[in-house]
Design a protein around this motif. Structure first.
Motif: not given
Length: 266
Positions: A8-14, A19-23, A100-103, A142-145
């Motif tokens: 569940s946490v891994l799904d949420d992490l994804g 969400e950040l990627d879209a930004l 691309a490297r982050w992805r 990920t959320w904080a940054h």
């Protein structure tokens, strides 16, 4: 946490990463160079930091000996190795390559954590972590940054239920916040009651505890990740110990952060 909880946490992490990627998808070079609330860090620095941290987390999961070398290097410069790593990536890569490297790093870390043997513990800069804890920590960062990126872009993000993972880390890290400041933590547990985005109650600690913290889940997460000043948030404390904790709370490992100044428009 159980194996089901880890999934569940891994799904949420994804989802948090997407969400950040879209930004940042489609940002111009000028957008990547925008300053964020973190001193001297641009949008590119924020993504570079996440890319680097995902990569060292992947080392922890797949090659603990190599990760131990990373820790040794960090200990030679404990107060600035994080900034240096972000700066090096920003200097070496154009925004599209950095993106691309982050992805790619996010994808590989997800795959490695999902393939890990249940119950495994992975070394980190603090205590070793199981999959669920590692994933929660990556989600928190990920959320904080991502919040810093959103602030730089002038975007207001809707709070999600994924923030419960961030809040849990913040509560569990209570004593650590005292430790890194050379202070003795209170012996008794606090009661923490937070209101989620859908109005649900998220609670930690004994119901009858005299030291209490209440407020919106979103505001509490901003507080413990030091993304906003306490005076700008609707988080409240009852009891002198709880009051003190809200002044020093941090959900992240490492030295005590400087926090953010209060808004001037208050």
């Amino acid at each position: 946490m159980s194996d089901a909880a880890a999934v569940s946490v891994l799904d949420d992490l994804g989802e948090e990463g997407e969400e950040l990627d879209a930004l940042v998808t489609g940002l111009s070079a000028e957008g990547w160079a925008l300053p964020t609330p973190a001193e001297r860090w641009t949008v590119a620095h924020q993504i570079a930091h996440l890319a680097w941290t995902d990569e060292v987390a992947l080392l922890s999961v797949t090659d603990p000996d190599a990760f131990a070398g990373e820790v040794e290097t960090a200990m030679t410069d404990p107060h600035s190795f994080v900034d240096r790593a972000a700066e090096e990536l920003v200097g070496a890569l154009e925004p599209d390559a950095l993106h691309a490297r982050w992805r790619d790093g996010r994808r590989r870390l997800q795959e490695a954590m999902r393939a890990a043997t249940p119950g495994s513990r992975f070394p980190w800069y603090g205590p070793p972590m199981k999959v669920a804890s590692m994933a929660s920590a990556r989600l928190m960062e990920t959320w904080a940054h991502g919040q810093d990126v959103a602030d730089a872009l002038g975007v207001t993000r809707a709070p999600s239920g994924r923030l419960r993972h961030v809040a849990r880390i913040g509560v569990r890290a209570r004593d650590y916040a005292y430790l890194v400041r050379g202070m003795k933590a209170p012996e008794e547990e606090f009661r923490v009651e937070l209101t989620g985005p859908d109005g649900e109650l998220i609670a930690y600690g004994p119901e009858g505890a005299p030291q209490r913290v209440t407020g919106p889940l979103y505001d509490f997460c901003l507080l413990v990740t030091q993304r906003a000043h306490r005076d700008d948030l609707a988080v409240r404390a009852v009891g002198a110990d709880a009051e003190r904790w809200l002044d020093i709370a941090q959900a992240f490992a490492g030295p005590a952060g400087p926090g953010r100044p209060a808004r001037k428009d208050r």
